[in-house]
Write a protein that holds these residues in place. Structure first.
Motif, PDB file in Angstrom:
ATOM      1  N   PRO A 163       0.808  -1.220   0.000  1.00 50.25           N
ATOM      2  CA  PRO A 163       0.000   0.000   0.000  1.00 50.25           C
ATOM      3  C   PRO A 163       0.841   1.271   0.000  1.00 50.25           C
ATOM      4  O   PRO A 163       0.344   2.336  -0.365  1.00 50.25           O
ATOM      5  N   VAL A 219       2.979   6.374  -1.381  1.00 51.26           N
ATOM      6  CA  VAL A 219       2.798   7.270  -0.236  1.00 51.26           C
ATOM      7  C   VAL A 219       4.134   7.792   0.278  1.00 51.26           C
ATOM      8  O   VAL A 219       5.101   7.050   0.363  1.00 51.26           O
ATOM      9  N   CYS A 232      -6.539  -2.128   8.756  1.00 53.78           N
ATOM     10  CA  CYS A 232      -5.613  -1.003   8.593  1.00 53.78           C
ATOM     11  C   CYS A 232      -5.259  -0.851   7.116  1.00 53.78           C
ATOM     12  O   CYS A 232      -4.769  -1.782   6.496  1.00 53.78           O
ATOM     13  N   PRO A 233      -5.518   0.330   6.524  1.00 52.23           N
ATOM     14  CA  PRO A 233      -5.314   0.491   5.081  1.00 52.23           C
ATOM     15  C   PRO A 233      -3.848   0.499   4.652  1.00 52.23           C
ATOM     16  O   PRO A 233      -3.563   0.360   3.467  1.00 52.23           O
ATOM     17  N   SER A 234      -2.921   0.687   5.601  1.00 46.62           N
ATOM     18  CA  SER A 234      -1.521   0.755   5.175  1.00 46.62           C
ATOM     19  C   SER A 234      -0.671  -0.331   5.835  1.00 46.62           C
ATOM     20  O   SER A 234       0.544  -0.251   5.862  1.00 46.62           O
ATOM     21  N   ARG A 235      -1.331  -1.325   6.391  1.00 44.09           N
ATOM     22  CA  ARG A 235      -0.682  -2.507   6.944  1.00 44.09           C
ATOM     23  C   ARG A 235       0.383  -2.159   7.987  1.00 44.09           C
ATOM     24  O   ARG A 235       1.553  -2.525   7.859  1.00 44.09           O
ATOM     25  N   ILE A 275      -0.664   6.035   7.864  1.00 42.15           N
ATOM     26  CA  ILE A 275      -1.104   7.177   7.056  1.00 42.15           C
ATOM     27  C   ILE A 275      -2.158   8.021   7.810  1.00 42.15           C
ATOM     28  O   ILE A 275      -2.848   8.847   7.235  1.00 42.15           O
ATOM     29  N   GLU A 276      -2.279   7.774   9.108  1.00 46.77           N
ATOM     30  CA  GLU A 276      -3.099   8.610  10.002  1.00 46.77           C
ATOM     31  C   GLU A 276      -4.565   8.684   9.587  1.00 46.77           C
ATOM     32  O   GLU A 276      -5.183   9.737   9.670  1.00 46.77           O
ATOM     33  N   CYS A 277      -5.100   7.560   9.151  1.00 51.45           N
ATOM     34  CA  CYS A 277      -6.515   7.556   8.744  1.00 51.45           C
ATOM     35  C   CYS A 277      -7.434   7.685   9.945  1.00 51.45           C
ATOM     36  O   CYS A 277      -8.562   8.139   9.823  1.00 51.45           O
ATOM     37  N   GLY A 278      -6.950   7.255  11.118  1.00 53.93           N
ATOM     38  CA  GLY A 278      -7.730   7.418  12.338  1.00 53.93           C
ATOM     39  C   GLY A 278      -8.585   6.226  12.720  1.00 53.93           C
ATOM     40  O   GLY A 278      -9.289   6.260  13.725  1.00 53.93           O
ATOM     41  N   GLY A 290       5.059  12.285   9.779  1.00 57.34           N
ATOM     42  CA  GLY A 290       3.953  11.444   9.318  1.00 57.34           C
ATOM     43  C   GLY A 290       3.709  11.600   7.829  1.00 57.34           C
ATOM     44  O   GLY A 290       4.589  11.996   7.057  1.00 57.34           O
ATOM     45  N   VAL A 291       2.473  11.324   7.438  1.00 59.70           N
ATOM     46  CA  VAL A 291       2.144  11.249   6.021  1.00 59.70           C
ATOM     47  C   VAL A 291       2.118  12.642   5.371  1.00 59.70           C
ATOM     48  O   VAL A 291       1.737  13.631   5.999  1.00 59.70           O
ATOM     49  N   VAL A 292       2.598  12.712   4.142  1.00 55.33           N
ATOM     50  CA  VAL A 292       2.544  13.946   3.342  1.00 55.33           C
ATOM     51  C   VAL A 292       1.974  13.579   1.970  1.00 55.33           C
ATOM     52  O   VAL A 292       2.651  12.965   1.160  1.00 55.33           O
ATOM     53  N   TYR A 293       0.709  13.929   1.743  1.00 57.79           N
ATOM     54  CA  TYR A 293       0.085  13.572   0.457  1.00 57.79           C
ATOM     55  C   TYR A 293       0.537  14.511  -0.647  1.00 57.79           C
ATOM     56  O   TYR A 293       0.799  15.657  -0.419  1.00 57.79           O
TER      57      TYR A 293
END
Lengths: 438, 93
Positions: free
Chosen positions: B11, B15, B46-49, B66-69, B90-93
């Protein structure tokens, strides 16, 4: 930054926070806007679109503003009931939506939020990026009374303010810490993942039957998250497509579904595949949406503090970003009044709550509550409606060798075999309501 | 439609993440994962394993978040403590 004092500090530079900051700065209030990301939008995700009518109230004729990163103006909106190899499609295409004042524009948040925050900075707000607010600061106002008086940043710096506006998004750490919001249950939130796929503009326009600059959005239920309730969707951007899949977290967790697996499966569906053929994935993201609905709306104000946007669970059906903007605007108006009076207690800031309660979306959220309760009880509704409608479609459009009457009887028989007719009727009614068709 | 496996695709290939030096995700009690949790849903929702099961405990690769929460809410035993990574990380889109 240590001893600075502002009229307001806004936690979170998304649509809600930026709208509040922009509007307050325009009213000559001093505003600090705190963002934990490296830049605004870098952690944010939407399907999605911004709605023109609400956004125009904040920035009139926003589509004329220089450099605004709008993707496409949406003229075509469809809902597909998607089954394994078929789809029942409902939709609307209106040329008027392609002309000013428009209806919706697709945006990509990592571009849009950054640009939007720049507008707040230009109006005079001070933006602090890479800054995580970890706690609230209180000020004693009496022997037993206190008010929120600012935020503490990670590392210990304090930013003081007469009012704190929490626009911290779905996770809402400070809102919960302040005791304003109850913890959500997994059946009170949805989890979505998204991929952005590059495709040249001309090919998008050919494929989705659009004129230059026009956009389309397709929401799909049934297959994307079967056997749970959820949604898939495709939005057209300037030269990319946004593809999302997601659903209620309790079902994803409880039914052993993996969001990326759902996305891959959705992209492989024969009717979806042809829409994204040749498009190159460039981004992958994920986020929750609070879906607690009417009964879980947090306490919206307290002494010296206001909650807006996703942190306040301002979600109604498919709408979230525009409600974030509107509540940000409401909050800014209430803070301006409070500053004029130099009083920041709960009863003064309650004007924000009144504005929210008088709004169209509050009415919508109130109406939506029974649908949610129904879906919690009948998790298979979407899947069953889709299945039934597609079976119906195959039968209805099939040129067979039976009489019309016997075909009709066959269709009814299949429907009755699936589940009691009364339940099917309810499924359809609540389903259409839930997906914003009714 | 029946059960389907997790995809083999990574995933995170699309990213960008700047991991904080210190973790922001914790398992509250390892014993709950071992004794009470049968299906270990965090390893698939969890979407990013971030989570995987190895040697009788859940391992947490917070650098993949990826801090989806979703994770603190998706855990049926409320056994995941999640907070924001430090500012700028953390994540930077």
């Amino acid at each position: 930054m240590g001893n600075d004092r502002y009229n307001a500090v806004v936690v979170g530079a998304g649509p809600a926070g930026v709208t509040a900051a922009l509007s307050m700065a325009k009213n000559n209030l001093s505003v600090a806007l705190i963002e934990r990301g490296k830049y605004p939008g870098c952690k944010n995700m939407t399907g999605g679109t911004i709605a023109s009518m609400p956004f125009s109230q904040i920035l009139p004729e926003y589509w004329k503003i220089k450099d605004i990163p709008l993707e496409r103006r949406i003229v075509s909106d469809e809902l597909w009931l998607l089954d394994n190899d078929s789809a029942v499609r409902m939709g609307f295409t209106g040329k008027k939506f392609g002309m000013a004042p428009y209806n919706k524009h697709t945006v990509l948040r990592y571009k849009f939020d950054r640009w939007y925050a720049d507008q707040a900075i230009k109006a005079g707000a001070k933006l602090f990026c890479s800054s995580l607010a970890v706690d609230l600061v209180y000020h004693k106002t009496g022997p037993l009374a206190k008010k929120v008086d600012g935020v503490i940043l990670e590392g210990g710096d304090v930013i003081h303010a007469d009012v704190v506006i929490l626009a911290e998004g779905a996770q809402a750490a400070l809102t919960q810490k302040a005791g304003l919001r109850k913890r959500l249950k997994p059946n009170e939130m949805t989890l979505y993942v998204k991929e952005v796929l590059e495709l040249p503009a001309e090919r998008i326009e050919d494929r989705f039957n659009l004129e230059r600059g026009e956009g389309a959005s397709i929401g799909m239920i049934g297959f994307p998250t079967s056997p749970g309730i959820g949604k898939g969707g495709i939005w057209t951007n300037k030269d990319s497509l946004s593809v999302i899949v997601g659903g209620y977290l309790n079902q994803i967790s409880g039914k052993g579904l993996n969001p990326l697996g759902l996305l891959e499966r959705f992209k492989g569906h024969p009717l979806v595949k042809r829409l994204i053929e040749g498009a190159k994935p460039i981004k992958y993201m994920g986020h929750i949406i609070p879906k607690g609905g009417f009964k879980k709306i947090p306490t919206l104000v307290d002494d010296g503090i206001i909650v807006v946007g996703d942190a306040a669970e301002m979600i109604s059906g498919r709408r979230g970003m525009d409600l974030a903007m509107i509540t940000g605007q409401f909050a800014a108006e209430s803070v301006a009044q409070a500053c004029a009076l130099d009083r920041y207690s709960r009863d003064i800031l309650a004007s924000y709550e009144e504005r929210v309660k008088g709004s169209f979306f509050y009415q919508n959220m109130k109406k939506g509550k029974s649908t949610e309760a129904y879906f919690n009880k009948h998790q298979d509704s979407d899947f069953l409606i889709t299945k039934a409608m597609n079976d119906f479609g195959y039968k209805y459009f099939e040129q067979n060798l039976d009489s019309d009457k016997s075909n009709l009887l066959k269709m009814l028989e299949e429907l009755i075999n699936m589940q009691p007719l009364s339940k099917s009727a309810k499924d359809v009614l609540f389903g259409l309501q839930n997906w914003g068709v009714l | 439609m029946g059960y389907f496996n997790k995809t083999q695709r990574d995933p995170l290939e699309l990213v960008t993440i700047i991991p904080d030096e210190k973790p922001h995700i914790f398992i509250k009690k390892d014993s709950v994962c071992i004794k009470e949790c049968e299906n270990k849903p965090c390893t698939f929702y969890c979407p990013s394993r971030v989570y995987y099961w190895e040697d009788d405990s859940i391992k947490v690769l917070y650098e993949r978040c990826i801090e989806c929460g979703a994770c603190p809410y998706g855990c049926p035993y409320d056994n995941i403590a999640w907070q924001f990574p430090g500012g700028g990380f953390g994540v930077v889109y």
